[in-house]
Enzyme design. Structure first.
Site, PDB file in Angstrom:
ATOM      1  N   ASP A 197      -7.063 -18.021  39.440  1.00  0.00           N
ATOM      2  CA  ASP A 197      -7.006 -16.585  39.173  1.00  0.00           C
ATOM      3  C   ASP A 197      -5.623 -16.085  39.577  1.00  0.00           C
ATOM      4  O   ASP A 197      -4.991 -16.650  40.475  1.00  0.00           O
ATOM      5  CB  ASP A 197      -8.069 -15.837  39.982  1.00  0.00           C
ATOM      6  CG  ASP A 197      -9.483 -16.119  39.500  1.00  0.00           C
ATOM      7  OD1 ASP A 197      -9.672 -16.366  38.299  1.00  0.00           O
ATOM      8  OD2 ASP A 197     -10.404 -16.079  40.337  1.00  0.00           O
ATOM      9  N   ASP A 202     -11.637 -14.535  32.478  1.00  0.00           N
ATOM     10  CA  ASP A 202     -12.465 -13.463  33.037  1.00  0.00           C
ATOM     11  C   ASP A 202     -12.358 -12.191  32.196  1.00  0.00           C
ATOM     12  O   ASP A 202     -13.343 -11.474  32.014  1.00  0.00           O
ATOM     13  CB  ASP A 202     -12.049 -13.156  34.477  1.00  0.00           C
ATOM     14  CG  ASP A 202     -12.254 -14.332  35.419  1.00  0.00           C
ATOM     15  OD1 ASP A 202     -13.085 -15.201  35.130  1.00  0.00           O
ATOM     16  OD2 ASP A 202     -11.553 -14.375  36.452  1.00  0.00           O
TER      17      ASP A 202
END
Length: 175
Positions: free
Chosen positions: A117, A133
């Protein structure tokens, strides 16, 4: 339509994996880069994070459960995507976003044991996330929009058309 769904999913998976590759090789060594600032307000930073869990880091350490669960959901999603595309291009593309995001994060879990991420919203405290995401979140919003707004309007229009057809058939028989 099926080819368009497959090509779109492959492009999104590719963008996700390329951005994660960049994050691992360029962002990981420096940890964080200021990205979007408005005046003295930090809006968005690029911050490297290895998420070993699911949403917001939940279920950390459950790698193989997450891999298996995600794989099953992706298979169901692929079937739903092709079935939905026959009914609605909008719904098919929305589910494709979900599938692409799921595959992008599944690749990370299988290859590395964690998901990379790197987008960090600084304007308000929020989770650090990635392109996959974003795909899953947009898919969820679009599917909800379809189910709550588009589908009910389409059903209402279909019923009105059927009622109108029945009235005109009855009127035609009486003449």
């Amino acid at each position: 339509m099926s080819i368009l769904l497959i090509i779109s999913a492959l492009i999104l998976i590719g963008v996700d994996q390329l951005t994660k590759y960049w994050a691992v090789h360029s962002l990981k060594p420096v940890s964080t880069i200021d990205f979007i600032n408005i005046g003295s307000f930090d809006v968005l930073d690029l911050t490297y994070l290895e998420n070993r869990g699911a949403i917001f880091g939940s279920m950390a350490g459950q790698r193989w459960f997450l891999v298996g669960f995600t794989a099953i959901i992706i298979i169901i999603g692929i079937v739903a995507m092709f079935m939905a595309a026959k009914k609605s291009k909008f719904l098919g593309m929305s589910i494709m976003l979900f599938v692409a995001g799921g595959i992008g994060n599944l690749i990370d879990r299988v290859r590395s044991g964690y998901v990379v991420d790197f987008f960090e919203v600084k304007l308000f405290h929020f989770a650090i996330f990635n392109v996959a995401d974003i795909c899953v979140t947009c898919a969820f919003a679009l599917i909800l929009f379809y189910l709550l707004i588009i589908e009910p309007k389409a059903e209402k229009a279909k019923k009105a058309a059927a009622a109108s057809e029945n009235i005109s058939e009855e009127g035609g028989e009486n003449e």
